[in-house]
Design an enzyme around this catalytic site. Structure first.
Site, PDB file in Angstrom:
ATOM      1  N   ASP A 141       1.003   8.913  16.484  1.00 18.95           N
ATOM      2  CA  ASP A 141      -0.118   8.604  15.590  1.00 18.95           C
ATOM      3  C   ASP A 141      -0.917   7.439  16.165  1.00 18.95           C
ATOM      4  OD1 ASP A 141      -1.806   8.743  13.428  1.00 18.95           O
ATOM      5  OD2 ASP A 141      -0.440   7.777  12.019  1.00 18.95           O
ATOM      6  N   LYS A 198       0.837  -1.190   0.000  1.00 13.44           N
ATOM      7  CA  LYS A 198       0.000   0.000   0.000  1.00 13.44           C
ATOM      8  C   LYS A 198       0.873   1.242   0.000  1.00 13.44           C
ATOM      9  CE  LYS A 198      -0.173   0.630   4.952  1.00 13.44           C
ATOM     10  NZ  LYS A 198      -0.722   0.153   6.201  1.00 13.44           N
ATOM     11  N   GLN A 199       0.256   2.348  -0.427  1.00 16.84           N
ATOM     12  CA  GLN A 199       0.943   3.617  -0.298  1.00 16.84           C
ATOM     13  C   GLN A 199       0.194   4.449   0.729  1.00 16.84           C
ATOM     14  OE1 GLN A 199       2.150   5.641  -3.835  1.00 16.84           O
ATOM     15  NE2 GLN A 199       2.092   7.650  -2.853  1.00 16.84           N
ATOM     16  N   GLY A 200       0.793   4.605   1.872  1.00 17.93           N
ATOM     17  CA  GLY A 200       0.195   5.448   2.903  1.00 17.93           C
ATOM     18  C   GLY A 200       0.565   6.886   2.640  1.00 17.93           C
ATOM     19  N   ALA A 201       0.183   7.764   3.593  1.00 14.34           N
ATOM     20  CA  ALA A 201       0.521   9.173   3.428  1.00 14.34           C
ATOM     21  C   ALA A 201       2.017   9.382   3.607  1.00 14.34           C
ATOM     22  CB  ALA A 201      -0.248  10.003   4.447  1.00 14.34           C
ATOM     23  N   GLU A 202       2.633   8.502   4.356  1.00 13.84           N
ATOM     24  CA  GLU A 202       4.000   8.722   4.797  1.00 13.84           C
ATOM     25  C   GLU A 202       5.008   7.928   3.973  1.00 13.84           C
ATOM     26  OE1 GLU A 202       5.008  10.649   7.232  1.00 13.84           O
ATOM     27  OE2 GLU A 202       6.993   9.883   7.673  1.00 13.84           O
ATOM     28  N   ALA A 203       4.630   6.738   3.573  1.00 14.15           N
ATOM     29  CA  ALA A 203       5.613   5.847   2.965  1.00 14.15           C
ATOM     30  C   ALA A 203       4.918   4.802   2.100  1.00 14.15           C
ATOM     31  CB  ALA A 203       6.406   5.141   4.061  1.00 14.15           C
ATOM     32  N   ARG A 204       5.737   4.133   1.279  1.00 13.92           N
ATOM     33  CA  ARG A 204       5.234   2.949   0.578  1.00 13.92           C
ATOM     34  C   ARG A 204       5.597   1.732   1.418  1.00 13.92           C
ATOM     35  NH1 ARG A 204       7.775   5.315  -4.331  1.00 13.92           N
ATOM     36  NH2 ARG A 204       6.146   6.589  -5.254  1.00 13.92           N
ATOM     37  N   VAL A 205       4.697   0.792   1.472  1.00 15.21           N
ATOM     38  CA  VAL A 205       4.940  -0.395   2.282  1.00 15.21           C
ATOM     39  C   VAL A 205       4.975  -1.611   1.359  1.00 15.21           C
ATOM     40  CG1 VAL A 205       4.089  -1.823   4.171  1.00 15.21           C
ATOM     41  CG2 VAL A 205       3.813   0.653   4.272  1.00 15.21           C
TER      42      VAL A 205
END
Lengths: 239, 324
Positions: free
Chosen positions: A146, A24-31
């Site tokens: 968070d 997934k691509q979160g707001a902070e990073a790609r996982v």
């Protein structure tokens, strides 16, 4: 609640772990998920944010990567479950983490309990445990940054047998002894908790009570929490 | 066919707009501008509105070529905003509603911005970054209500910019934010400032304290220019806003005064492009406080039978964003 999409176009495996699949691509990073030295591994890659000024972006990325790893290690040393850090690549800003399998998020757990019609009182034991773990984390001066019910995992929960609680996503975390920072940490959780899970005020109170009972430093933190609640804008009137 | 007139005066603008089923017939406005180094005080702002409101009302009716009897409903800003200006405008709205024998609708100012944005961009179900002098919220519609996902935990971003403008005496004409934006274009050097994101919330008061303390020292020692400070402040504040929006978003548009800032729109555009989302931005006619947005939100409420009875037609300085 955090903004996550499915794969955004064009993302390939990070150079440091060929063959890894984008989760997934979160707001902070790609996982990504892949295998590293024979172990199932989650790679969190902080890619450059083009909207930010490059100097600011570089500074934030480096600092957050270091703080994330530092906070995880400090938690694990204190006996708080969090993913093992296998490796950190500071040139590509990738963190290699243990993959937590067979888990559900606390969010899913609460939602499914509520949907099955069981009373939220059946979740009081869980709220107690969350409160204790957060108290321990704050006593170690780790501020998560968070806290949401999506960033807490339950591993191996079965009927009657409580599972293990694992904290994840320390992407905005840092080390601080200030009650102010810990109070805001709890405030962020309170807002996320109550907006994600309707009618759980009593459950969250239970969590706070357990936090207060478990932490030596709780009174100062709760005092700040009460302050922060009043601090923002347009608080008292509900439209 | 439903025609609604909207009265807005929650801050330093007094605006009256007339909307007919999604069409803006008129939208005149006046702005109370204070000298550099000064903000606008409630009582003086209210005095300005009192002096201008009847002229603006006449303009709104003339421009729309309507008589009071053509109006179906009178909408006014119930809050949030400054007390004295809100009272002034509510009083006039209440009076004309009784004179004309029309129903009243009290509107949440933030919802006004959102409904106006929805009307002119055609966005259906967006994630909204709503920023202005008094507000900083990421709002989305979820479970039959507008809900706040992220917000400032202390001062608003516009407030932070306005107060910085006062520190280094930037002109308030046409607005401090606009002048900071123009100066920032000439800034070259990036000065490091605090950066504070807490989950989906942001905090600006620490950045303001820092820059209030440091600005004069940095400027007098020649370490950087005022333009550099404007540039660095914008880059820092806007990055924080884009970050929390990205955390909350599905699709989005912008609304509110500082949203007219082109650099903020550009940064949001880049972020959206990276996520495959679409950015809707409003322009200065409608993203700065105006009467038509209150008329539009009033139109939506009136249509579903939400009327404010006379005894309930008060105002409130604090009014949280939840509706529908």
């Amino acid at each position: 609640m955090a903004g996550m999409d499915g794969g955004s176009g064009g993302a390939v495996a990070p150079p440091s772990l060929p063959g890894a699949q984008l989760l997934k691509q979160g707001a902070e990073a790609r996982v990504y998920r892949g295998r590293f030295l024979g172990k199932s591994t989650i790679v969190k890659e902080r890619f450059p944010k083009r909207y930010r000024h490059p100097v600011l972006d570089e500074k934030l990325t480096k600092r957050r990567t270091a703080q994330e790893v530092r906070s995880i290690l400090r938690c694990r040393k204190a006996g708080i479950s969090a993913p093992v850090v296998y490796f950190v690549d500071y040139t590509t800003n990738c963190i290699f983490l243990e993959e937590i399998t067979d888990s559900i998020t606390i969010r899913e757990h609460i939602t499914s309990t509520q949907a099955s019609g069981r009373s939220t009182e059946t979740l009081y034991g869980l709220a107690d445990r969350i409160g204790q773990i957060l108290a321990k984390m704050h006593d170690e001066d780790v501020v998560h940054g968070d806290l949401t019910t999506s960033n807490m995992l339950l591993v191996g929960e079965e009927d009657g047998k409580p599972g293990k609680l694992v904290l994840i996503d320390f992407g905005l975390s840092y080390i601080s002894a200030l009650p102010e920072d810990k109070g805001v940490d709890m405030y962020v959780l309170e807002k996320a908790f109550l907006s994600t899970h309707p009618n759980t005020e009593a459950l969250f109170q239970r969590l706070l009570k357990s936090y207060i009972a478990a932490s030596k430093k709780a009174p100062a933190v709760i005092k700040k929490l009460d302050e922060v609640r009043l601090r923002g804008r347009k608080r008292s009137m509900v439209g | 066919m439903t025609i609604v007139i909207g009265f807005e005066g929650s801050a330093n603008k007094i605006g009256i707009g007339i909307v007919k089923d999604g069409e803006v017939l008129s939208n005149p406005r006046r702005t109370y501008i204070t000298p550099p180094g000064q903000g606008f005080l409630p009582s003086e702002t209210a005095r300005h509105h009192r002096g201008a409101i009847l002229t603006v009302l006449r303009e709104a009716l003339d421009e729309a070529r309507l008589k009071p009897s053509d109006i179906d409903c009178v909408a006014y800003t119930k809050g949030p905003g400054m007390g004295a200006p809100l009272v002034t405008v509510a009083l006039v709205a209440r009076t004309v509603a009784q004179l004309w024998g029309k129903p009243l609708v009290g509107v949440n100012h933030c919802i006004g911005h959102i409904e106006m944005g929805r009307l002119i961009t055609g966005a259906n179900n967006p994630t909204v970054l709503y920023v202005s002098g008094g507000n900083t919220q990421v709002i989305a519609y979820s479970e039959r209500r507008y809900r706040i996902f992220g917000e400032t935990i202390d001062i608003a971003v516009g407030n932070c910019l306005d107060r910085f403008a006062r520190v280094i005496k930037i002109s308030n004409d046409p607005s401090p934010g606009y002048n900071i934006e123009q100066m920032a274009k000439k800034g070259k050097q990036y000065v490091e400032l605090p950066y504070t994101v807490k989950g989906m919330d942001v905090s600006f008061s620490g950045i303001l304290s820092f820059i209030e303390e440091a600005a004069h020292k940095m400027l007098s020692s020649g370490q950087c220019t005022a333009e550099d400070l404007c540039f660095s402040l914008q880059e820092t504040l806007f990055s924080m806003l884009v970050e929390i929006t990205e955390r909350a978003m599905a699709s989005l548009w912008l609304s509110g005064g500082p949203d007219c800032n082109l650099r903020l729109q550009e940064m949001m555009g880049v972020m959206c492009e990276e996520r495959g989302a679409r950015l809707f931005a409003t322009d200065e006619r409608f993203c700065i406080d105006n009467g038509a947005m209150i008329a539009q939100a009033g139109w939506e409420m009136f249509r579903v039978g939400q009327i404010t009875e006379l005894p309930d037609s008060w105002i409130t300085q604090r009014y949280r964003t939840t509706w529908r």
